[in-house]
Write a protein that holds these residues in place. Structure first.
Motif, PDB file in Angstrom:
ATOM      1  N   SER A 107       0.825  -1.212   0.000  1.00 55.17           N
ATOM      2  CA  SER A 107       0.000   0.000   0.000  1.00 55.17           C
ATOM      3  C   SER A 107       0.859   1.261   0.000  1.00 55.17           C
ATOM      4  O   SER A 107       0.489   2.272  -0.617  1.00 55.17           O
ATOM      5  CB  SER A 107      -0.935  -0.002   1.211  1.00 55.17           C
ATOM      6  OG  SER A 107      -0.201  -0.033   2.427  1.00 55.17           O
ATOM      7  N   TRP A 164      -1.557   6.125  12.031  1.00 53.79           N
ATOM      8  CA  TRP A 164      -2.927   6.372  11.561  1.00 53.79           C
ATOM      9  C   TRP A 164      -2.979   7.396  10.440  1.00 53.79           C
ATOM     10  O   TRP A 164      -4.044   7.648   9.883  1.00 53.79           O
ATOM     11  CB  TRP A 164      -3.799   6.851  12.733  1.00 53.79           C
ATOM     12  CG  TRP A 164      -4.115   5.753  13.707  1.00 53.79           C
ATOM     13  CD1 TRP A 164      -3.460   5.481  14.866  1.00 53.79           C
ATOM     14  CD2 TRP A 164      -5.140   4.767  13.596  1.00 53.79           C
ATOM     15  NE1 TRP A 164      -4.009   4.393  15.497  1.00 53.79           N
ATOM     16  CE2 TRP A 164      -5.065   3.937  14.740  1.00 53.79           C
ATOM     17  CE3 TRP A 164      -6.130   4.511  12.645  1.00 53.79           C
ATOM     18  CZ2 TRP A 164      -5.923   2.870  14.939  1.00 53.79           C
ATOM     19  CZ3 TRP A 164      -6.994   3.440  12.850  1.00 53.79           C
ATOM     20  CH2 TRP A 164      -6.892   2.639  13.985  1.00 53.79           C
ATOM     21  N   PRO A 166      -2.474   8.276   6.732  1.00 54.98           N
ATOM     22  CA  PRO A 166      -2.417   7.386   5.562  1.00 54.98           C
ATOM     23  C   PRO A 166      -1.096   7.382   4.810  1.00 54.98           C
ATOM     24  O   PRO A 166      -0.661   6.331   4.324  1.00 54.98           O
ATOM     25  CB  PRO A 166      -3.560   7.908   4.667  1.00 54.98           C
ATOM     26  CG  PRO A 166      -4.508   8.549   5.611  1.00 54.98           C
ATOM     27  CD  PRO A 166      -3.666   9.149   6.689  1.00 54.98           C
ATOM     28  N   SER A 190      -5.613   0.803  10.526  1.00 51.09           N
ATOM     29  CA  SER A 190      -4.659   1.575   9.729  1.00 51.09           C
ATOM     30  C   SER A 190      -4.716   1.166   8.257  1.00 51.09           C
ATOM     31  O   SER A 190      -4.688   2.018   7.363  1.00 51.09           O
ATOM     32  CB  SER A 190      -3.247   1.364  10.279  1.00 51.09           C
ATOM     33  OG  SER A 190      -2.291   2.063   9.509  1.00 51.09           O
ATOM     34  N   GLY A 193      -7.783   2.631   6.660  1.00 48.16           N
ATOM     35  CA  GLY A 193      -7.600   4.048   6.368  1.00 48.16           C
ATOM     36  C   GLY A 193      -6.758   4.266   5.118  1.00 48.16           C
ATOM     37  O   GLY A 193      -7.060   5.131   4.293  1.00 48.16           O
ATOM     38  N   VAL A 194      -5.713   3.469   4.976  1.00 49.18           N
ATOM     39  CA  VAL A 194      -4.853   3.581   3.788  1.00 49.18           C
ATOM     40  C   VAL A 194      -5.632   3.178   2.534  1.00 49.18           C
ATOM     41  O   VAL A 194      -5.526   3.829   1.488  1.00 49.18           O
ATOM     42  CB  VAL A 194      -3.603   2.684   3.957  1.00 49.18           C
ATOM     43  CG1 VAL A 194      -2.825   2.611   2.655  1.00 49.18           C
ATOM     44  CG2 VAL A 194      -2.719   3.223   5.069  1.00 49.18           C
ATOM     45  N   PHE A 197      -7.980   5.957   1.615  1.00 49.20           N
ATOM     46  CA  PHE A 197      -7.226   7.062   1.024  1.00 49.20           C
ATOM     47  C   PHE A 197      -6.807   6.724  -0.404  1.00 49.20           C
ATOM     48  O   PHE A 197      -6.852   7.581  -1.302  1.00 49.20           O
ATOM     49  CB  PHE A 197      -5.988   7.348   1.877  1.00 49.20           C
ATOM     50  CG  PHE A 197      -5.130   8.472   1.361  1.00 49.20           C
ATOM     51  CD1 PHE A 197      -5.441   9.792   1.644  1.00 49.20           C
ATOM     52  CD2 PHE A 197      -4.008   8.209   0.595  1.00 49.20           C
ATOM     53  CE1 PHE A 197      -4.649  10.833   1.166  1.00 49.20           C
ATOM     54  CE2 PHE A 197      -3.216   9.234   0.111  1.00 49.20           C
ATOM     55  CZ  PHE A 197      -3.535  10.551   0.396  1.00 49.20           C
TER      56      PHE A 197
END
Length: 231
Positions: A107, A164, A166, A190, A193-194, A197
């Motif tokens: 990621s 946390w 991104p 986490s 969230g990535v 994003f």
């Protein structure tokens, strides 16, 4: 600590190496009008997601190749991998934790690759490639500095915040997982969230950047000599 630093520098160097290639590739498509022809027949969002999927598949292929090579080395007992993993403290990682570390690495590369690709869409001539990557590279350096500080002390508040965020989460969270400072819930949160994003960035590129770059040339191309001759 050693493995966390190695992962951090590996992600950083891989992003730098791929960033220039991705920007150049997208810029060549842009300046040669190939992207304009593609966007006429295919939705920009589909193209962006397809390129992202191809990048992820390529990285998974590299990881699979390394895993196969490691397996062969272990079977032939060329290198005592079990003792090396024990020294590095990797034997305590569970299956889900190993998957999260792999997801962090992939990621992290994918996010900045998308940003470098977006920069390539703004390039109109080859001379602009020399400085077009600077905004993304500058952000990458800032994120690397924050991640380096967090990896030095994975239990600190700075590391928790960076995990946390991104852009820095892929570089920091992998080290926190290896050091045992992160829980499964934090790792999954986490990663979510990535992922959010990443998808948001892809949608913004397809809906805003592509129409303002390739879209404006589409109108110009339709009034060119070939279009007038066809009429």
């Amino acid at each position: 600590m050693i493995v966390s630093m190695l992962l951090l520098f590996t992600i950083y160097i891989f992003i730098l190496a791929c960033g220039s290639l991705i920007t150049t590739s997208v810029a060549l498509e842009r300046t040669s009008r190939v992207s304009i022809l593609v966007f006429r027949h295919v939705s920009p969002l589909v193209v962006v997601i397809a390129k992202l999927a191809a990048l992820i598949v390529a990285m998974l292929g590299i990881v699979a190749g390394l895993a196969l090579e490691t397996t062969v080395i272990n079977i032939l007992n060329i290198v005592p991998l079990s003792g090396l993993l024990s020294i590095l403290g990797l034997t305590s990682l569970s299956g889900p934790q190993q998957c999260l570390v792999l997801l962090c690495v992939i990621s992290g590369v994918a996010i900045f690759s998308m940003l470098y690709a977006a920069v390539g869409l703004f390039v109109r001539e080859s001379a602009q490639l020399q400085y077009a990557q600077f905004p993304v590279s500058f952000v990458l350096i800032l994120v690397f500095s924050l991640s380096y500080t967090a990896v030095l002390n994975p239990s600190s508040m700075t590391a928790t915040i960076a995990a946390w965020f991104p852009l820095s989460a892929p570089m920091v969270e992998s080290g926190r997982i290896i050091s045992g400072s992160s829980s499964i819930a934090e790792g999954v949160g986490s990663a979510a969230g990535v992922f959010f994003f990443l998808i948001t960035t892809a949608v913004l590129i397809a809906r805003i950047i592509v129409p303002r770059t390739a879209g404006c040339y589409r109108a110009h191309n339709l009034t060119g000599p070939l279009h007038r001759r066809a009429r």
